[in-house]
Structure formats: C-alpha cells, structure tokens
Design a protein around this motif. Structure first.
Motif, PDB file in Angstrom:
ATOM      1  N   LEU A  10       0.804  -1.220   0.000  1.00 47.75           N
ATOM      2  CA  LEU A  10       0.000   0.000   0.000  1.00 47.75           C
ATOM      3  C   LEU A  10       0.840   1.274   0.000  1.00 47.75           C
ATOM      4  CD1 LEU A  10      -2.739  -1.077   2.568  1.00 47.75           C
ATOM      5  CD2 LEU A  10      -2.948  -0.936   0.070  1.00 47.75           C
ATOM      6  N   GLY A  11       2.168   1.123   0.072  1.00 49.92           N
ATOM      7  CA  GLY A  11       3.030   2.288   0.060  1.00 49.92           C
ATOM      8  C   GLY A  11       3.093   3.013   1.390  1.00 49.92           C
ATOM      9  N   LEU A  12       2.689   2.337   2.469  1.00 50.58           N
ATOM     10  CA  LEU A  12       2.672   2.978   3.777  1.00 50.58           C
ATOM     11  C   LEU A  12       4.001   2.859   4.514  1.00 50.58           C
ATOM     12  CD1 LEU A  12      -0.822   1.694   4.946  1.00 50.58           C
ATOM     13  CD2 LEU A  12      -0.255   3.920   3.945  1.00 50.58           C
ATOM     14  N   ALA A  13       4.888   2.032   4.019  1.00 53.11           N
ATOM     15  CA  ALA A  13       6.157   1.795   4.714  1.00 53.11           C
ATOM     16  C   ALA A  13       7.197   2.856   4.401  1.00 53.11           C
ATOM     17  CB  ALA A  13       6.697   0.413   4.351  1.00 53.11           C
ATOM     18  N   GLY A  14       6.901   3.786   3.537  1.00 48.17           N
ATOM     19  CA  GLY A  14       7.869   4.821   3.187  1.00 48.17           C
ATOM     20  C   GLY A  14       8.765   4.346   2.063  1.00 48.17           C
ATOM     21  N   PRO A  15       9.640   5.232   1.560  1.00 44.00           N
ATOM     22  CA  PRO A  15      10.493   4.868   0.443  1.00 44.00           C
ATOM     23  C   PRO A  15      11.535   3.826   0.855  1.00 44.00           C
ATOM     24  CG  PRO A  15      11.100   7.018   1.299  1.00 44.00           C
ATOM     25  CD  PRO A  15       9.859   6.582   2.026  1.00 44.00           C
ATOM     26  N   ALA A  16      11.851   2.959  -0.092  1.00 45.04           N
ATOM     27  CA  ALA A  16      12.905   1.965   0.162  1.00 45.04           C
ATOM     28  C   ALA A  16      14.235   2.647  -0.074  1.00 45.04           C
ATOM     29  CB  ALA A  16      12.734   0.781  -0.777  1.00 45.04           C
ATOM     30  N   CYS A  17      15.049   2.734   0.956  1.00 50.36           N
ATOM     31  CA  CYS A  17      16.348   3.364   0.815  1.00 50.36           C
ATOM     32  C   CYS A  17      17.272   2.834   1.893  1.00 50.36           C
ATOM     33  CB  CYS A  17      16.242   4.887   0.884  1.00 50.36           C
ATOM     34  SG  CYS A  17      15.397   5.479   2.338  1.00 50.36           S
ATOM     35  N   ALA A  18      18.512   3.184   1.766  1.00 46.53           N
ATOM     36  CA  ALA A  18      19.550   2.674   2.649  1.00 46.53           C
ATOM     37  C   ALA A  18      19.457   3.286   4.017  1.00 46.53           C
ATOM     38  CB  ALA A  18      20.899   3.008   2.038  1.00 46.53           C
ATOM     39  N   GLY A  19      19.044   2.503   4.984  1.00 50.63           N
ATOM     40  CA  GLY A  19      19.013   2.997   6.348  1.00 50.63           C
ATOM     41  C   GLY A  19      18.341   4.347   6.464  1.00 50.63           C
ATOM     42  N   GLY A  20      17.388   4.629   5.602  1.00 55.18           N
ATOM     43  CA  GLY A  20      16.704   5.906   5.645  1.00 55.18           C
ATOM     44  C   GLY A  20      17.351   6.988   4.799  1.00 55.18           C
ATOM     45  N   VAL A  21      18.448   6.683   4.100  1.00 54.51           N
ATOM     46  CA  VAL A  21      19.132   7.686   3.278  1.00 54.51           C
ATOM     47  C   VAL A  21      18.736   7.474   1.826  1.00 54.51           C
ATOM     48  CG1 VAL A  21      21.354   8.621   2.544  1.00 54.51           C
ATOM     49  CG2 VAL A  21      21.075   7.760   4.880  1.00 54.51           C
ATOM     50  N   GLU A  22      18.076   8.455   1.260  1.00 56.25           N
ATOM     51  CA  GLU A  22      17.665   8.396  -0.135  1.00 56.25           C
ATOM     52  C   GLU A  22      18.707   9.064  -1.018  1.00 56.25           C
ATOM     53  OE1 GLU A  22      13.501   9.304  -1.116  1.00 56.25           O
ATOM     54  OE2 GLU A  22      13.275   9.739   1.020  1.00 56.25           O
ATOM     55  N   GLU A  23      18.771   8.623  -2.266  1.00 56.63           N
ATOM     56  CA  GLU A  23      19.631   9.299  -3.240  1.00 56.63           C
ATOM     57  C   GLU A  23      19.047  10.677  -3.513  1.00 56.63           C
ATOM     58  OE1 GLU A  23      20.906   7.556  -6.934  1.00 56.63           O
ATOM     59  OE2 GLU A  23      20.553   5.548  -6.136  1.00 56.63           O
ATOM     60  N   PRO A  24      19.838  11.718  -3.440  1.00 58.07           N
ATOM     61  CA  PRO A  24      19.317  13.034  -3.829  1.00 58.07           C
ATOM     62  C   PRO A  24      19.199  13.115  -5.354  1.00 58.07           C
ATOM     63  CG  PRO A  24      21.625  13.206  -3.223  1.00 58.07           C
ATOM     64  CD  PRO A  24      21.210  11.788  -2.949  1.00 58.07           C
ATOM     65  N   ALA A  25      18.378  14.024  -5.829  1.00 60.55           N
ATOM     66  CA  ALA A  25      18.220  14.207  -7.275  1.00 60.55           C
ATOM     67  C   ALA A  25      19.503  14.760  -7.885  1.00 60.55           C
ATOM     68  CB  ALA A  25      17.059  15.144  -7.560  1.00 60.55           C
ATOM     69  N   GLY A  26      20.172  15.624  -7.145  1.00 61.49           N
ATOM     70  CA  GLY A  26      21.424  16.214  -7.626  1.00 61.49           C
ATOM     71  C   GLY A  26      22.594  15.704  -6.807  1.00 61.49           C
ATOM     72  N   TYR A  27      23.558  16.569  -6.612  1.00 62.58           N
ATOM     73  CA  TYR A  27      24.743  16.222  -5.826  1.00 62.58           C
ATOM     74  C   TYR A  27      24.538  16.566  -4.360  1.00 62.58           C
ATOM     75  CZ  TYR A  27      26.998  15.939 -10.356  1.00 62.58           C
ATOM     76  OH  TYR A  27      27.319  15.592 -11.636  1.00 62.58           O
ATOM     77  N   ARG A  28      25.248  15.883  -3.489  1.00 64.39           N
ATOM     78  CA  ARG A  28      25.260  16.248  -2.070  1.00 64.39           C
ATOM     79  C   ARG A  28      26.140  17.489  -1.967  1.00 64.39           C
ATOM     80  NH1 ARG A  28      23.412  13.752   2.817  1.00 64.39           N
ATOM     81  NH2 ARG A  28      24.450  14.836   4.498  1.00 64.39           N
ATOM     82  N   MET A  29      25.594  18.549  -1.384  1.00 65.69           N
ATOM     83  CA  MET A  29      26.276  19.837  -1.385  1.00 65.69           C
ATOM     84  C   MET A  29      26.952  20.209  -0.067  1.00 65.69           C
ATOM     85  SD  MET A  29      25.847  20.688  -4.482  1.00 65.69           S
ATOM     86  CE  MET A  29      26.221  22.412  -4.648  1.00 65.69           C
ATOM     87  N   ASP A  30      26.676  19.469   0.998  1.00 74.23           N
ATOM     88  CA  ASP A  30      27.287  19.794   2.283  1.00 74.23           C
ATOM     89  C   ASP A  30      27.261  18.554   3.171  1.00 74.23           C
ATOM     90  OD1 ASP A  30      24.626  19.558   3.068  1.00 74.23           O
ATOM     91  OD2 ASP A  30      24.381  21.672   3.516  1.00 74.23           O
ATOM     92  N   GLU A  31      27.811  18.685   4.348  1.00 74.65           N
ATOM     93  CA  GLU A  31      27.857  17.567   5.294  1.00 74.65           C
ATOM     94  C   GLU A  31      28.264  16.273   4.587  1.00 74.65           C
ATOM     95  OE1 GLU A  31      24.419  17.282   7.863  1.00 74.65           O
ATOM     96  OE2 GLU A  31      24.135  19.459   7.774  1.00 74.65           O
ATOM     97  N   TYR A  32      29.453  16.312   4.012  1.00 69.67           N
ATOM     98  CA  TYR A  32      29.942  15.195   3.207  1.00 69.67           C
ATOM     99  C   TYR A  32      30.256  13.949   4.028  1.00 69.67           C
ATOM    100  CZ  TYR A  32      30.237  18.705  -0.434  1.00 69.67           C
ATOM    101  OH  TYR A  32      29.936  19.679  -1.332  1.00 69.67           O
ATOM    102  N   ARG A  33      30.537  14.111   5.317  1.00 68.02           N
ATOM    103  CA  ARG A  33      30.768  12.951   6.189  1.00 68.02           C
ATOM    104  C   ARG A  33      29.472  12.642   6.906  1.00 68.02           C
ATOM    105  NH1 ARG A  33      35.581  10.714   7.478  1.00 68.02           N
ATOM    106  NH2 ARG A  33      34.155   8.997   7.794  1.00 68.02           N
ATOM    107  N   ALA A  34      28.651  11.840   6.251  1.00 68.61           N
ATOM    108  CA  ALA A  34      27.340  11.460   6.778  1.00 68.61           C
ATOM    109  C   ALA A  34      26.933  10.148   6.123  1.00 68.61           C
ATOM    110  CB  ALA A  34      26.314  12.553   6.456  1.00 68.61           C
TER     111      ALA A  34
END
Length: 184
Positions: free
Chosen positions: A14-38
């Motif tokens: 039903l799509g209630l579990a939220g997006p499937a991603c790594a430990g809650g980290v989704e791929e951004p549409a663009g580049y990661r712009m800050d906080e590179y150690r995360a």
C-alpha cells in the motif's frame, strides 16, 4: 491478530512503509552539497555498488581503474613566517589514482577540467572502461564523483562506499599516495 510480517507486507504494497532506501538515506536528485561525512545511500542510479570483497576482486584482477577522491587540505594562506607545513599523509588502495577535491557537490570549472582530463588520461579516453570511485566510509565525495562520471558518459562506473576504511578493516594493503597531476 495478524503476524507482523503480514502487516509489513501489506504496508509495503500500500506504500505505507515509506520509500525503500539505505538505512533511511535516499539518493538526492542532484549532488550532495554539504555535510559530506554522513551516512550514504546503498545505491547510485546507473552505477554498480560493491562490497569490500567485490572491490578486492576487481583490484586483484586489475579489472577497474581505482580513483580515490579524498579531498586534500590546502596549506593555510596566512601561516606565520618560518612555520613548518607538513602535508597530511593519505593512504589509499595500492595503484589508485588520487583525484583530490573532485567529489564536492559544486566544483569549479578548473576542477571539472582537471577531473575530466584525469579520467581520460587514466582510461585511455575509453568511457566504457570500468572505473571505481571511493573515499572513506560515510563520505559523499565518492558518491558525487561517481555520479558526475556517469553524467559525463562513463558507462561502467563502480562505487565502493566503504572506501579506504572498509579496505583497511578487511586487513587489505594501503599505500601512501599523492594527488594526481595532469601532464599537459
């Protein structure tokens, strides 16, 4: 009462579990712009993501060009006269090409040109050659660099998210390296 697995399955359908991603980290549409150690995602669309054992196999069989994209700390501009400056030693996977500072989300035209020339020089301008990017564990620099290579038309891009930390944890060899210099 229904077993928890049935409830989870239903929530997922039903799509209630939220997006499937790594430990809650989704791929951004663009580049990661800050906080590179995360924490980083488990995926990079268009790239192959590898474990330490997979990276080791590619390394031992010489089936990929390895690119370390760890930044290099610049020498402070306003050091007092007579101050001794010692570059921080970088140990990476033996045989790697260290492309310092190419993994930021936004890079200057000069850095982009250095990155492009370095990729071409180390792949023989073969955009189908397998190239592997890494940095350290929980470091977005390698994710950004691999994404940029994909956008530039490289079609066999590998991302090793555990980087030199994962390599060292597996008791694999590391060696001191210096940043790659493009020969004109």
């Amino acid at each position: 009462m229904r077993p928890p697995s049935i409830l989870l399955l239903a929530a997922g359908i039903l799509g209630l579990a939220g997006p499937a991603c790594a430990g809650g980290v989704e791929e951004p549409a663009g580049y990661r712009m800050d906080e590179y150690r995360a924490p980083v995602p488990d995926t990079l669309q268009g790239a192959t993501v590898v474990s330490t054992s997979d990276a080791e196999a590619l390394w031992r069989e010489k089936k990929a060009v390895f690119f370390d994209v760890m930044p290099q700390a610049p020498k402070p501009a306003n050091l007092p006269a007579g101050t001794i400056w010692k570059e921080k030693v970088r140990k990476d996977i033996p045989g790697s090409v260290w492309l310092a500072n190419v993994g930021y989300g936004a890079i200057s035209a000069e850095t982009a040109e250095y990155f492009r020339q370095s990729l071409a020089a180390n792949t023989g301008s073969d955009k189908s050659r397998t190239i592997l990017f890494y940095c350290m564990t929980d470091c977005w620099m390698s994710w950004n660099a691999a994404k940029r290579a994909l956008e530039w038309g490289y079609d066999s891009v590998v991302w090793y998210p555990l980087g030199s930390d994962g390599w060292e944890s597996a008791n694999l060899p590391l060696e001191e390296n210096t940043p790659y210099v493009v020969n004109d």
